[in-house]
Scaffold this motif. Structure first.
Motif, PDB file in Angstrom:
ATOM      1  N   VAL A  75     -31.932 -47.332  -3.757  1.00  0.00           N
ATOM      2  CA  VAL A  75     -31.618 -46.075  -3.083  1.00  0.00           C
ATOM      3  C   VAL A  75     -31.888 -46.277  -1.594  1.00  0.00           C
ATOM      4  N   ASP A  76     -31.008 -45.728  -0.754  1.00  0.00           N
ATOM      5  CA  ASP A  76     -31.189 -45.849   0.692  1.00  0.00           C
ATOM      6  C   ASP A  76     -32.438 -45.086   1.122  1.00  0.00           C
ATOM      7  N   VAL A  77     -33.336 -45.769   1.811  1.00  0.00           N
ATOM      8  CA  VAL A  77     -34.613 -45.153   2.213  1.00  0.00           C
ATOM      9  C   VAL A  77     -34.376 -43.953   3.104  1.00  0.00           C
ATOM     10  N   ALA A  78     -33.476 -44.092   4.090  1.00  0.00           N
ATOM     11  CA  ALA A  78     -33.230 -42.991   5.022  1.00  0.00           C
ATOM     12  C   ALA A  78     -32.644 -41.794   4.295  1.00  0.00           C
ATOM     13  N   ASP A  79     -31.696 -42.055   3.341  1.00  0.00           N
ATOM     14  CA  ASP A  79     -31.107 -40.944   2.584  1.00  0.00           C
ATOM     15  C   ASP A  79     -32.177 -40.201   1.800  1.00  0.00           C
ATOM     16  N   LEU A  80     -33.073 -40.966   1.177  1.00  0.00           N
ATOM     17  CA  LEU A  80     -34.158 -40.336   0.430  1.00  0.00           C
ATOM     18  C   LEU A  80     -35.017 -39.488   1.344  1.00  0.00           C
ATOM     19  N   LEU A  81     -35.412 -40.063   2.476  1.00  0.00           N
ATOM     20  CA  LEU A  81     -36.301 -39.324   3.389  1.00  0.00           C
ATOM     21  C   LEU A  81     -35.661 -38.016   3.829  1.00  0.00           C
ATOM     22  N   TRP A  82     -34.406 -38.061   4.322  1.00  0.00           N
ATOM     23  CA  TRP A  82     -33.809 -36.858   4.895  1.00  0.00           C
ATOM     24  C   TRP A  82     -33.437 -35.841   3.834  1.00  0.00           C
ATOM     25  N   SER A  83     -33.140 -36.308   2.621  1.00  0.00           N
ATOM     26  CA  SER A  83     -32.872 -35.331   1.553  1.00  0.00           C
ATOM     27  C   SER A  83     -34.141 -34.553   1.224  1.00  0.00           C
ATOM     28  N   VAL A  84     -35.286 -35.253   1.223  1.00  0.00           N
ATOM     29  CA  VAL A  84     -36.562 -34.582   0.949  1.00  0.00           C
ATOM     30  C   VAL A  84     -36.949 -33.663   2.095  1.00  0.00           C
ATOM     31  N   LEU A  85     -36.765 -34.155   3.348  1.00  0.00           N
ATOM     32  CA  LEU A  85     -37.107 -33.329   4.506  1.00  0.00           C
ATOM     33  C   LEU A  85     -36.250 -32.077   4.576  1.00  0.00           C
ATOM     34  N   ASP A  86     -34.958 -32.206   4.213  1.00  0.00           N
ATOM     35  CA  ASP A  86     -34.071 -31.040   4.235  1.00  0.00           C
ATOM     36  C   ASP A  86     -34.528 -29.960   3.260  1.00  0.00           C
ATOM     37  N   GLU A  87     -35.139 -30.374   2.140  1.00  0.00           N
ATOM     38  CA  GLU A  87     -35.525 -29.414   1.102  1.00  0.00           C
ATOM     39  C   GLU A  87     -36.988 -29.000   1.198  1.00  0.00           C
ATOM     40  N   ALA A  88     -37.675 -29.435   2.242  1.00  0.00           N
ATOM     41  CA  ALA A  88     -39.102 -29.096   2.366  1.00  0.00           C
ATOM     42  C   ALA A  88     -39.271 -27.587   2.464  1.00  0.00           C
ATOM     43  N   PRO A  89     -40.263 -27.041   1.752  1.00  0.00           N
ATOM     44  CA  PRO A  89     -40.429 -25.573   1.722  1.00  0.00           C
ATOM     45  C   PRO A  89     -40.923 -25.000   3.053  1.00  0.00           C
ATOM     46  N   GLU A  90     -41.589 -25.789   3.876  1.00  0.00           N
ATOM     47  CA  GLU A  90     -42.108 -25.303   5.154  1.00  0.00           C
ATOM     48  C   GLU A  90     -41.622 -26.206   6.279  1.00  0.00           C
ATOM     49  N   ALA A  91     -41.521 -25.632   7.476  1.00  0.00           N
ATOM     50  CA  ALA A  91     -41.068 -26.402   8.644  1.00  0.00           C
ATOM     51  C   ALA A  91     -42.079 -27.498   8.960  1.00  0.00           C
ATOM     52  N   TRP A  92     -41.600 -28.575   9.508  1.00  0.00           N
ATOM     53  CA  TRP A  92     -42.434 -29.745   9.791  1.00  0.00           C
ATOM     54  C   TRP A  92     -42.023 -30.347  11.137  1.00  0.00           C
ATOM     55  N   LEU A  93     -42.831 -31.272  11.598  1.00  0.00           N
ATOM     56  CA  LEU A  93     -42.502 -32.055  12.794  1.00  0.00           C
ATOM     57  C   LEU A  93     -42.636 -33.527  12.442  1.00  0.00           C
TER      58      LEU A  93
END
Length: 877
Positions: free
Chosen positions: A140-158
């Motif tokens: 699985v593409d590491v970047a795809d995994l990261l951004w898919s998880v970040l997009d679905e995060a329940p709270e805003a992040w930095l």
């Protein structure tokens, strides 16, 4: 490695096999993770956050939306090392953390660290272990995994990626979409690479500014741990901050060093003086003793190495020439350097070992240096069309000149690195020879004006900074300066020309007496000492130039005649007209034997002789010489316009002194048209012509108009030539003379005249006898205006004796004093003596000026009044 009980992913030498059923096969997975590497930390390194962030109000306001929870933003903080990008990012991260939002900090120095951090971020946000393991295994593409998880995060992040200085390598290792914006949170990147092409199109590019001197001084005080400082120390801190160019890393380092109890320089002015004495030693010592903790990698990021890391990076990218270009740029002034200076031919000849060189390599290197923030590339245009010019001048650089600009501190560090490098001699040779390419460009060519202006600081820098032991290069510099000063002459930058020639002259004294370049440096410096009215220095240097020329050539040679001509002009201006005339007539005799009449030296000799004859009061012969010089100019195609204007101007002055005021005004009008076609409005030559026109207006009785013109001229001259330059003093003298002539504001006139006397004493202009005596004359005139005729009469007699000795009995200035002395006798009641003296004045003026001259007419009218009145005359002079 089993997962999901029903399916096993078996990884082996690049092949993946699906095994169905309840069988579990355990297999070790190999990834590109370094062996025995510990998991990376995602916690921001807040220990590196300064206690206070100085001078970042603007940047913090721009990034405030991140703090307040904006999502979908991607911000790239870019710029050269040492700007404080990481500190600014840490400050933002700290604010976000205080607001109870998650912060992920990724040290983005290499692909392995970023990849590992991405997996850990995905895992920490709830990605399943199987997906993380698949991404780790490459399924699985590491970047795809990261951004898919970040997009679905329940709270805003930095998410902060710090030090992403090789985005190309990160893209190659992680895929083209390794970095992107996400509406789940905000992304903040710090990098040295500012090229928008390597970052997503949605990225907001922000470059932190250098600190102002005031903010930098405050940072120095705070970092040095000083709670209370005097106003004087605040000023010294500001000066040191300016010296360090507002680079936060350099300011922090200096402050930390001064805070150490055993530091040798604990005062701001001491540290600044140490930098001026030995920049690299001071910086190295501060780096070594500033109390920095951390691995060797962190220590190497201190000031003398921080920009070397960027050059190391470019070398790995296949651009080793970038380092040589940075060293080359450090040889010039810290001003924009025209890119066209960087000649591939010169670099191949001088720096072939550090090549290969061609236009493409130079462009790629400059672009790469620009992308990492070490160089700013842009178009520079310094010239503005002169006001009042009838037609705009054509300029092939009208749209500007493409230039590379290096921050002063970056340049200084690179210069220090160059001094330690084996490429030292080669790079300096390239710098000198690059500037030398412009020796063939005619400086009066108006289409090159923008280019010439940009070259000024670099020529001066070479003259002052050329390293010792470069005698061969010094010879080139002497020729470059002599040629370049022709542009400075046309552009009116006399003070700059003097500085350039003075620096080269002092260095050239190491050369042998029979070295042609030593003569050239000596002659050029004497010429410019004369032009800015340093007459004693000019005469001394001109005599040395004559001695050196005699060692090189025969008496009829160009060098010898040119040196003798310069000496003649200087001694005349110092008041020794007799010696000057003897020299010029001897020069003319030698020219007649060996050179054609229309040679430049012959024209110059006739021009000088015309000036000398005018100064001596032999006006008819002066006019003959002046007209001969003008006719010779007209006979030569493409004769330099600047020189022609000077020669025509002298003819106008002679006509004015002969009393032919309308003829003189016609000549001056033509001279002004010629001058405005190639010179800026504030050029000394234009001001001199304006001075003479104002003088004629004064003679014609237009006193208010003349006074206002002299006042404006004196202000411009004081700004461009200096308060004590002789032309500035002459303009002020004429202002005072008009006030005296009008009988108004005598106290103001007296103060101006006394200031002129003091300025002449200070600047060594006391040998300009005619000017000195004229000022004395006006001071005595003020006495007469105040009714102190007996004292005025005695003082006029003293001046008259001096003028007869230095200028001769029939000189125009002598006759003016004689006229006033005769009037003084009338005012003390001695009419018989007054008539007798006035008759002598009238006779001498007829002989000197002719019967129709306005000064002859003045004496005739005065004598008529004296003959009419048996008592006190009614006129007021």
């Amino acid at each position: 490695m089993a997962a999901d009980n029903a399916r096993v992913y078996q990884v082996d030498t690049g092949h993946q096999v699906n095994v169905e059923g309840d069988v579990h096969v355990h297999h070790h997975v190999t990834t590109d993770r370094p062996k025995r590497s510990a998991a990376v930390s995602l916690t921001p390194p807040f220990r590196l956050l300064p206690r206070r962030l100085y001078g970042r109000t603007v940047e913090l306001e721009e990034l405030a939306e991140i703090v307040h929870g904006a999502t979908g933003t991607l911000t790239v903080l870019h710029g050269m090392g040492g700007l404080g990008k990481t500190a600014l990012a840490l400050s933002i991260a700290d604010e976000v953390r205080r607001r109870r939002r998650r912060v992920f900090w990724i040290a983005a120095a290499d692909v392995h660290s970023v990849r590992e951090a991405m997996l850990q971020v995905a895992s920490s946000l709830g990605a399943s272990d199987s997906l993380v393991q698949e991404a780790a295994a490459g399924a699985v593409d590491v970047a795809d995994l990261l951004w898919s998880v970040l997009d679905e995060a329940p709270e805003a992040w930095l998410l902060v990626l710090d030090g992403a200085d090789d985005p190309t390598a990160l893209e190659e290792g992680l895929g083209t979409e390794w970095i992107r914006a996400s509406f789940g949170g905000a992304v903040l990147i710090t990098t040295r690479v500012g090229s928008a092409e390597v970052w997503p199109g949605a990225a907001r590019m922000t470059r932190p500014a250098l600190l102002s001197a005031a903010d930098g001084g405050e940072m120095l005080i705070g970092t040095a741990g000083l709670s209370e400082v005097s106003r004087d120390d605040e000023g010294k801190a500001t000066q040191l901050a300016d010296r360090l160019g507002g680079v936060p890393l350099a300011l922090w380092l200096a402050g930390r060093y001064m805070a150490m109890p055993a530091s040798a320089n604990r005062r701001f002015d001491d540290y600044r003086a140490a930098l001026d004495r030995d920049f690299p030693e001071t910086i190295d010592k501060a780096s070594a003793t500033s109390g920095v903790r951390g691995p060797e990698r962190d220590l190497r990021r201190l000031i003398m190495q921080t920009w070397e890391l960027s050059l190391d990076f470019l070398e790995k990218q296949g651009l080793p020439q970038a380092r040589t270009l940075m060293r080359l740029l450090s040889c010039f002034a810290t001003r924009p350097v025209p890119a066209m200076l960087l000649s591939p031919k010169v670099l191949t000849r001088a720096c072939g070992a550090y090549g290969p060189w061609d236009d493409a390599v130079i462009e790629r290197s400059l672009n790469a240096l620009s992308e990492i923030g070490l160089v700013d590339i842009g178009w520079e245009r310094l010239d503005e069309p002169p006001r009042g010019e009838r037609q705009p001048r054509p300029d092939m650089f009208a749209d500007g000149v493409l230039c590379a600009a290096v921050h002063p501190l970056v340049a200084e560090v690179n210069a220090a690195q160059l001094s330690r490098s084996e490429a030292h001699a080669a790079v300096w040779s390239a710098a000198v020879r690059c500037l030398g390419r412009f020796r063939g460009v005619w400086p009066e060519e108006p289409s090159h004006v923008n280019l010439w202006q940009l070259l000024v600081p670099h020529v001066l820098s070479l003259s002052e900074r050329l390293p010792g032991g470069c005698d061969d290069l010094l010879r080139h510099v002497a020729h470059i300066n002599a040629w370049f000063c022709e542009y400075l002459r046309v552009s009116g930058q006399y003070g700059v020309a003097y500085d350039i020639t003075e620096a080269t002259y002092q260095r050239s004294r190491r050369l042998a007496d029979n070295a042609p370049e030593r003569f050239l440096a000596c002659y050029t410096h004497a010429d410019w000492s004369w032009r800015i009215s340093r007459l004693e220095e000019a005469e001394q240097t001109a005599r040395e130039a004559c001695r050196l020329a005699a060692l090189l050539d025969k008496p009829h040679s160009f060098r010898v005649l040119a040196a003798d001509s310069l000496l003649a002009a200087i001694v005349v201006e110092r008041g020794d007209v007799t010696t000057g005339e003897k020299l010029v007539r001897d020069i003319n005799a030698r020219l007649n034997e060996a050179w054609p009449l229309d040679h430049a030296l012959s024209i110059q000799a006739h021009h000088h002789l015309a000036t000398i004859l005018r100064v001596r009061g032999t006006l008819e012969e002066a006019e003959e010489e002046g007209r001969l010089a003008v006719s010779l100019c007209e006979s030569i195609p493409d004769f330099p316009l600047f020189t022609e204007a000077v020669i025509r101007h002298e003819l106008g002055v002679i006509l004015w002194h002969r009393g032919r005021l309308d003829d003189a005004m016609e000549v001056f009008d033509g001279v002004m048209r010629l001058q405005h076609s190639l010179l800026p409005p504030s050029h000394p030559s234009i001001l001199i012509t304006r001075f003479d026109v104002a003088s004629i207006n004064k003679v014609k009785g237009n006193l208010v108009k003349a006074f206002l013109e002299f006042k404006e001229i004196s202000l411009i001259e004081a700004d461009s030539l200096g308060e004590n330059h002789y032309t500035t003093l002459q303009s002020r003298h004429n202002m005072a003379q008009i006030l005296v002539q009008m009988g108004r504001r005598l106290d103001e006139a007296e103060a101006i005249l006394k200031g002129i006397v003091a300025a002449r004493e200070e600047s060594g202009l006391g040998t300009r006898h005619e000017d000195v005596l004229a000022t004395k004359h006006e001071l005595v005139h003020i006495l007469s205006q105040r009714g102190k005729w007996a004292k005025a009469l005695r003082e006029w007699r003293r001046i008259l004796d001096e003028e007869r000795e230095h200028l001769g009995p029939n000189h125009p200035s002598t006759l003016r004093t004689h006229f006033n002395w005769a009037v003084g006798w009338a005012h003390v009641g001695q009419l018989v003596v007054a008539r007798g003296e006035m008759r002598r004045v009238l006779s001498a003026r007829r002989h000197t000026f002719g019967d129709d001259h306005h000064e002859t007419e003045e004496a005739r009218k005065a004598l008529a009044e004296l003959n009419k009145h048996s008592g006190r005359p009614w006129w007021h002079v």
